[in-house]
Design an enzyme around this catalytic site. Structure first.
Site, PDB file in Angstrom:
ATOM      1  N   HIS A  45       0.832  -1.202   0.000  1.00  0.00           N
ATOM      2  CA  HIS A  45       0.000   0.000   0.000  1.00  0.00           C
ATOM      3  C   HIS A  45       0.872   1.260   0.000  1.00  0.00           C
ATOM      4  CE1 HIS A  45      -3.747   2.223   1.302  1.00  0.00           C
ATOM      5  NE2 HIS A  45      -2.815   3.090   1.668  1.00  0.00           N
ATOM      6  N   GLU A  46       1.854   1.291   0.876  1.00  0.00           N
ATOM      7  CA  GLU A  46       2.699   2.486   0.996  1.00  0.00           C
ATOM      8  C   GLU A  46       3.642   2.639  -0.200  1.00  0.00           C
ATOM      9  OE1 GLU A  46       1.672   4.574   3.052  1.00  0.00           O
ATOM     10  OE2 GLU A  46       0.496   3.273   4.356  1.00  0.00           O
ATOM     11  N   HIS A  66       1.882   4.612  -2.770  1.00  0.00           N
ATOM     12  CA  HIS A  66       1.997   6.055  -2.490  1.00  0.00           C
ATOM     13  C   HIS A  66       3.364   6.580  -2.935  1.00  0.00           C
ATOM     14  CE1 HIS A  66      -1.760   6.381  -0.454  1.00  0.00           C
ATOM     15  NE2 HIS A  66      -1.401   5.733   0.634  1.00  0.00           N
TER      16      HIS A  66
END
Length: 198
Positions: free
Chosen positions: A100-101, A104
């Site tokens: 997920h990160e 980003h």
């Protein structure tokens, strides 16, 4: 969980990691799980695309920390990814946070003008991270107690976006919802660097 959810580490007076709180794990256990997650195909794929985009990842880019806030992790531009050891227990959880990160980080790398204080920019990267990371896979939703058959994935993505934007001091609830709706189609359908949503 972008810039808004900066994971603040905690430690004892000696500066070493403290024991896990709240049912989580120690920093050392989490750091070992982060190392294992680096062998996951999706993590390797994302790291490769970050490097192809001109954003190298140093060995300390992803680190285990104890977090005060009840979050799983966070990404801070220029600093990297923090994985909240004291809120996680399983290898799969750590790997999901890393994926997920990394999305980003990829968005931050490829968009030279990404402004985390802009609710629409923040909403877009949260939509992409929740959609592309597998956070909202049907099995994960069942484990969270959400049993809706149709539309579960988009509902989950929207829920995740609103939770993340709620921690952004620049985005009120109304501004967050409006921003998410304004960018939804473009950002939900943007699957880069994947050919399609995994």
């Amino acid at each position: 969980m972008g810039n808004d959810s900066k994971a603040e580490p905690t430690s004892d007076a000696s500066g070493s990691s403290t024991a896990a709180r709240g049912g989580g794990m120690t920093i050392e256990e989490c750091q070992n799980m982060i190392r294992r997650s680096l062998r996951h195909p999706t993590v390797k794929f994302l790291k490769g695309h970050l490097e192809k985009s001109g954003c190298s990842i140093e060995s300390n880019f992803i680190k285990a920390v104890n977090c005060e806030e009840a979050i799983a992790g966070g990404y801070v531009p220029g600093e990297g990814i923090s994985v909240c050891s004291n809120h996680l227990q399983l290898q799969d959880q750590v790997t999901q946070v890393v994926i997920h990160e990394l999305i980003h980080a990829y968005d931050d790398c490829r968009a030279a003008n990404l402004d985390w204080s802009d609710c629409a920019h923040h909403a877009c990267t949260e939509i992409r991270a929740a959609h592309l990371s597998g956070d909202c896979h049907y099995k994960r939703e069942l484990l969270r107690g959400y049993v809706r058959i149709r539309g579960h994935e988009q509902d989950c993505v929207k829920r995740s976006v609103m939770q993340s934007l709620a921690r952004n001091p620049d985005c009120s609830e109304t501004a967050s919802k409006d921003a998410m709706e304004a960018v939804w189609d473009v950002c939900y359908n943007d699957t880069n660097p994947f050919d399609r949503a995994p």
